[in-house]
Design a protein around this motif. Structure first.
Motif, PDB file in Angstrom:
ATOM      1  N   ILE A 147       0.835  -1.195   0.000  1.00  0.00           N
ATOM      2  CA  ILE A 147       0.000   0.000   0.000  1.00  0.00           C
ATOM      3  C   ILE A 147       0.873   1.250   0.000  1.00  0.00           C
ATOM      4  CG2 ILE A 147      -1.644   1.334   1.376  1.00  0.00           C
ATOM      5  CD1 ILE A 147      -2.855  -1.033  -0.125  1.00  0.00           C
ATOM      6  N   SER A 148       1.994   1.179   0.713  1.00  0.00           N
ATOM      7  CA  SER A 148       2.929   2.304   0.734  1.00  0.00           C
ATOM      8  C   SER A 148       3.522   2.545  -0.653  1.00  0.00           C
ATOM      9  CB  SER A 148       4.048   2.033   1.746  1.00  0.00           C
ATOM     10  OG  SER A 148       4.948   3.113   1.806  1.00  0.00           O
ATOM     11  N   ASP A 149       3.807   1.456  -1.391  1.00  0.00           N
ATOM     12  CA  ASP A 149       4.320   1.592  -2.756  1.00  0.00           C
ATOM     13  C   ASP A 149       3.299   2.292  -3.649  1.00  0.00           C
ATOM     14  OD1 ASP A 149       6.640   0.309  -2.049  1.00  0.00           O
ATOM     15  OD2 ASP A 149       6.025  -1.649  -2.820  1.00  0.00           O
ATOM     16  N   ILE A 150       2.036   1.916  -3.494  1.00  0.00           N
ATOM     17  CA  ILE A 150       0.979   2.546  -4.288  1.00  0.00           C
ATOM     18  C   ILE A 150       0.850   4.018  -3.906  1.00  0.00           C
ATOM     19  CG2 ILE A 150      -1.503   2.539  -4.762  1.00  0.00           C
ATOM     20  CD1 ILE A 150      -1.429  -0.501  -4.226  1.00  0.00           C
ATOM     21  N   ALA A 151       0.949   4.299  -2.599  1.00  0.00           N
ATOM     22  CA  ALA A 151       0.848   5.686  -2.129  1.00  0.00           C
ATOM     23  C   ALA A 151       1.969   6.546  -2.707  1.00  0.00           C
ATOM     24  CB  ALA A 151       0.880   5.726  -0.600  1.00  0.00           C
ATOM     25  N   PHE A 167      -0.203  24.976  -3.277  1.00  0.00           N
ATOM     26  CA  PHE A 167      -0.105  24.306  -1.981  1.00  0.00           C
ATOM     27  C   PHE A 167       1.325  23.806  -1.773  1.00  0.00           C
ATOM     28  CE2 PHE A 167      -4.741  22.976  -2.809  1.00  0.00           C
ATOM     29  CZ  PHE A 167      -5.192  24.221  -2.386  1.00  0.00           C
ATOM     30  N   ASP A 168       1.644  23.490  -0.547  1.00  0.00           N
ATOM     31  CA  ASP A 168       2.973  22.995  -0.226  1.00  0.00           C
ATOM     32  C   ASP A 168       3.128  21.552  -0.732  1.00  0.00           C
ATOM     33  OD1 ASP A 168       5.404  22.304   0.778  1.00  0.00           O
ATOM     34  OD2 ASP A 168       4.916  22.690   2.890  1.00  0.00           O
ATOM     35  N   PRO A 169       3.966  21.308  -1.749  1.00  0.00           N
ATOM     36  CA  PRO A 169       4.113  19.951  -2.285  1.00  0.00           C
ATOM     37  C   PRO A 169       4.745  18.978  -1.284  1.00  0.00           C
ATOM     38  CG  PRO A 169       5.739  21.429  -3.254  1.00  0.00           C
ATOM     39  CD  PRO A 169       4.793  22.280  -2.478  1.00  0.00           C
ATOM     40  N   LYS A 170       5.360  19.500  -0.217  1.00  0.00           N
ATOM     41  CA  LYS A 170       5.945  18.622   0.788  1.00  0.00           C
ATOM     42  C   LYS A 170       4.882  17.858   1.570  1.00  0.00           C
ATOM     43  CE  LYS A 170      10.095  21.452   1.483  1.00  0.00           C
ATOM     44  NZ  LYS A 170      10.896  22.251   2.460  1.00  0.00           N
ATOM     45  N   LEU A 171       3.638  18.334   1.485  1.00  0.00           N
ATOM     46  CA  LEU A 171       2.549  17.655   2.179  1.00  0.00           C
ATOM     47  C   LEU A 171       1.952  16.513   1.340  1.00  0.00           C
ATOM     48  CD1 LEU A 171       0.644  20.712   3.716  1.00  0.00           C
ATOM     49  CD2 LEU A 171       2.091  19.047   4.906  1.00  0.00           C
ATOM     50  N   ALA A 172       2.391  16.391   0.097  1.00  0.00           N
ATOM     51  CA  ALA A 172       1.841  15.358  -0.788  1.00  0.00           C
ATOM     52  C   ALA A 172       1.967  13.948  -0.208  1.00  0.00           C
ATOM     53  CB  ALA A 172       2.499  15.440  -2.167  1.00  0.00           C
ATOM     54  N   PRO A 173       3.121  13.585   0.401  1.00  0.00           N
ATOM     55  CA  PRO A 173       3.213  12.229   0.967  1.00  0.00           C
ATOM     56  C   PRO A 173       2.166  11.950   2.033  1.00  0.00           C
ATOM     57  CG  PRO A 173       5.391  13.207   0.768  1.00  0.00           C
ATOM     58  CD  PRO A 173       4.404  14.298   0.495  1.00  0.00           C
ATOM     59  N   LEU A 174       1.885  12.940   2.880  1.00  0.00           N
ATOM     60  CA  LEU A 174       0.883  12.767   3.934  1.00  0.00           C
ATOM     61  C   LEU A 174      -0.490  12.491   3.323  1.00  0.00           C
ATOM     62  CD1 LEU A 174       0.472  15.033   7.068  1.00  0.00           C
ATOM     63  CD2 LEU A 174      -1.511  14.336   5.730  1.00  0.00           C
ATOM     64  N   TYR A 175      -0.869  13.310   2.356  1.00  0.00           N
ATOM     65  CA  TYR A 175      -2.174  13.136   1.741  1.00  0.00           C
ATOM     66  C   TYR A 175      -2.258  11.840   0.942  1.00  0.00           C
ATOM     67  CZ  TYR A 175      -3.934  17.747   3.018  1.00  0.00           C
ATOM     68  OH  TYR A 175      -4.386  18.833   3.734  1.00  0.00           O
ATOM     69  N   ALA A 176      -1.164  11.452   0.314  1.00  0.00           N
ATOM     70  CA  ALA A 176      -1.152  10.204  -0.462  1.00  0.00           C
ATOM     71  C   ALA A 176      -1.387   8.998   0.442  1.00  0.00           C
ATOM     72  CB  ALA A 176       0.176  10.061  -1.208  1.00  0.00           C
ATOM     73  N   GLN A 177      -0.686   8.965   1.588  1.00  0.00           N
ATOM     74  CA  GLN A 177      -0.878   7.865   2.540  1.00  0.00           C
ATOM     75  C   GLN A 177      -2.307   7.848   3.061  1.00  0.00           C
ATOM     76  OE1 GLN A 177       1.207   5.435   3.484  1.00  0.00           O
ATOM     77  NE2 GLN A 177       3.001   6.131   2.353  1.00  0.00           N
ATOM     78  N   ALA A 178      -2.845   9.032   3.352  1.00  0.00           N
ATOM     79  CA  ALA A 178      -4.210   9.121   3.881  1.00  0.00           C
ATOM     80  C   ALA A 178      -5.230   8.611   2.858  1.00  0.00           C
ATOM     81  CB  ALA A 178      -4.524  10.562   4.267  1.00  0.00           C
ATOM     82  N   LEU A 179      -5.059   9.021   1.615  1.00  0.00           N
ATOM     83  CA  LEU A 179      -6.017   8.637   0.577  1.00  0.00           C
ATOM     84  C   LEU A 179      -5.969   7.133   0.288  1.00  0.00           C
ATOM     85  CD1 LEU A 179      -5.550  11.606  -1.919  1.00  0.00           C
ATOM     86  CD2 LEU A 179      -7.596  11.102  -0.576  1.00  0.00           C
TER      87      LEU A 179
END
Length: 228
Positions: A147-151, A167-179
């Motif tokens: 799932i982490s690989d997909i995120a 928006f701050d692109p550094k937040l993309a990993p957080l949102y990707a994991q959440a989604l």
């Protein structure tokens, strides 16, 4: 390798007098065919009973072979389990990779949701195996790592979208994991519930992800070409 086969126990002279006895001989199975048979049986048993609840004896009995045949092909239950899990992980990752083709971020969310739900619907036994706690170290990791690989792939898409919108692109990993985590956890529930229908589940997932709780649509809709 060709696995040993059973005969009807008749002598050569008896067979010559009774040709019909030869029909009792079982069809030979090649090593490749036997391996695939054992993988299919193992997948079914692991999904139904889990790793601990499945024995080499039962796998062999279902296949109509002796235990040494299972050991010869996989080295034991652990080896068989490892191959089953690796195949299922690759199948799920391939389905997700293939699905993510749209340009619009909302449709990409729809595609990601459908990819996981499609996998659950088509490879239910495989999904049940993946979401169990694996007692065997896998070369491709665990379901959580998959799932982490997909995120990570979704992260790249979100990063570009965040940057384009200021928006701050550094937040993309957080949102990707959440989604991705939201879709995966919902899938674990849906594999047993199977209600509502797949398209409706996908629509509600995207509704929550796209609008947030404050702006939820009362009747969420899908904008992509997938409607079922």
């Amino acid at each position: 390798m060709i696995d040993d086969v059973a005969t009807d126990g008749s002598t050569g002279s008896e067979k010559s007098r009774a040709p019909s006895a030869r029909r009792a001989r079982r069809v030979r199975m090649t090593g490749k065919e036997r391996r695939e048979q054992l993988l299919d049986i193992g997948r079914t048993l692991f999904a139904d009973k889990g790793f601990e609840g499945t024995s080499v004896e039962e796998i062999a009995a279902r296949a109509g072979v002796s235990k040494p045949v299972v050991y010869e092909h996989f080295g034991g239950k652990e080896g068989l389990y490892a191959v089953v899990v690796d195949r299922e992980m690759r199948q799920l990752l391939e389905m997700v990779n293939t699905a993510l083709t749209a340009g619009h971020p909302r449709e990409l969310l729809e595609q990601a949701a459908f990819a996981l739900l499609d996998y659950i619907e088509t490879y239910t036994d495989g999904f049940r195996i993946l979401v169990r706690d694996s007692p065997v170290a896998q070369s491709t990791g665990t379901f959580a790592s998959l799932i982490s690989d997909i995120a990570t792939q979704v992260e790249d898409i979100l990063g570009l979208e965040f940057k384009a919108r200021g928006f701050d692109p550094k937040l993309a990993p957080l949102y990707a994991q959440a989604l991705v985590g939201m879709v995966a956890l919902t899938g674990q529930w849906w594999v047993n519930a199977r209600k509502p229908k797949k398209a409706e589940v996908a629509a509600h997932l995207v509704n929550l992800a796209w609008h947030g709780l404050e702006n939820l649509e009362s009747k969420p809709r899908l904008i992509g070409h997938r409607k079922s």
